[in-house]
Design an enzyme around this catalytic site. Sequence first.
Site, mmCIF file in Angstrom:
data_model
loop_
_atom_site.group_PDB
_atom_site.id
_atom_site.type_symbol
_atom_site.label_atom_id
_atom_site.label_comp_id
_atom_site.label_asym_id
_atom_site.label_seq_id
_atom_site.Cartn_x
_atom_site.Cartn_y
_atom_site.Cartn_z
ATOM 1 N N LYS A 197 0.861 -1.181 0.000
ATOM 2 C CA LYS A 197 0.000 0.000 0.000
ATOM 3 C C LYS A 197 0.896 1.229 0.000
ATOM 4 O O LYS A 197 1.799 1.348 0.832
ATOM 5 C CB LYS A 197 -0.917 0.003 1.223
ATOM 6 C CG LYS A 197 -2.064 0.999 1.145
ATOM 7 C CD LYS A 197 -3.018 0.806 2.323
ATOM 8 C CE LYS A 197 -4.247 1.693 2.200
ATOM 9 N NZ LYS A 197 -5.195 1.472 3.330
ATOM 10 N N TYR A 205 5.230 -0.651 26.204
ATOM 11 C CA TYR A 205 4.991 -2.059 25.907
ATOM 12 C C TYR A 205 6.143 -2.877 26.483
ATOM 13 O O TYR A 205 7.316 -2.511 26.337
ATOM 14 C CB TYR A 205 4.907 -2.237 24.394
ATOM 15 C CG TYR A 205 4.145 -3.449 23.908
ATOM 16 C CD1 TYR A 205 2.810 -3.634 24.246
ATOM 17 C CD2 TYR A 205 4.746 -4.385 23.070
ATOM 18 C CE1 TYR A 205 2.103 -4.725 23.777
ATOM 19 C CE2 TYR A 205 4.044 -5.480 22.589
ATOM 20 C CZ TYR A 205 2.715 -5.643 22.949
ATOM 21 O OH TYR A 205 2.004 -6.723 22.475
ATOM 22 N N ASP A 225 2.346 -2.134 12.272
ATOM 23 C CA ASP A 225 1.024 -1.558 12.043
ATOM 24 C C ASP A 225 0.466 -0.951 13.320
ATOM 25 O O ASP A 225 -0.130 0.137 13.300
ATOM 26 C CB ASP A 225 0.072 -2.616 11.481
ATOM 27 C CG ASP A 225 0.019 -3.887 12.322
ATOM 28 O OD1 ASP A 225 0.910 -4.087 13.172
ATOM 29 O OD2 ASP A 225 -0.914 -4.682 12.126
#
Length: 243
Positions: A13, A87, A96
């Site tokens: 993309k 995280y 993503d």
Amino acid sequence: MNLIVDVGNSLVKIAVFQRYKHLKTFWASLEEFPKKFQEIKKEYPEIRFSILASVVKDTFHIEKVLKNETQLFVLDEKIDLPFTNKYATPNTLGKDRIALVAAGAKQFKENNLLVIDAGTCITFDFKNDQNEYLGGAISPGIEMRFKALHNFTDNLPFVEFVGEAHLIGDSTHSSILSGVVNGVVAEIDGLVDRYKTENKYLTVILTGGNAQFLLKRVKNSIFANPNFLLEGLNYILESNKTQ
């Protein structure tokens, strides 16, 4: 101008941005990328910068083209992010998901934010009002659930993701459709409710390939943005090229 390149397992993309304004999106196979890039460059000769995010390891031919024609930034563990990443395993965090949180950091920096990406997998990513990313959840996507029911049983058919899913299925086909679609809707609504209970003034964004389908079915107030991931990659690029 910026070129955003998001490489999936089979398709690439590609988006063109003028600073923060999204101009156009293109698609190409991995093999077609060099040719597609030249077509895009001919249409937008002012492209000077690019960012590459990829779920596949072998992107040498794509990187070569971008390095020769633009100033390339690669989304990896070395790149500066516009949010604090808390995280526990940052090296395993999907690109993503990083891009989605970056888009949230730009548009909702001081908000509690939940981003739901309904694609191959359904991901839930939470950023608090201190611009800290805490994590979220990963769940099977709609198509994956249809395939799992067929592949892991002897008698259940594979059901195409078409038609309306009624609450009560009156055949095996419609029962599978009901279980998968209504199950996903209930899952999203249930998790959003829990996030709202624990986090005041929560903004929820829904994106991904199945976003529009789900938006009409979930009961919670959710904003849909199909370009949220691309906007996030572009924001990371803008943040890094000005440093």
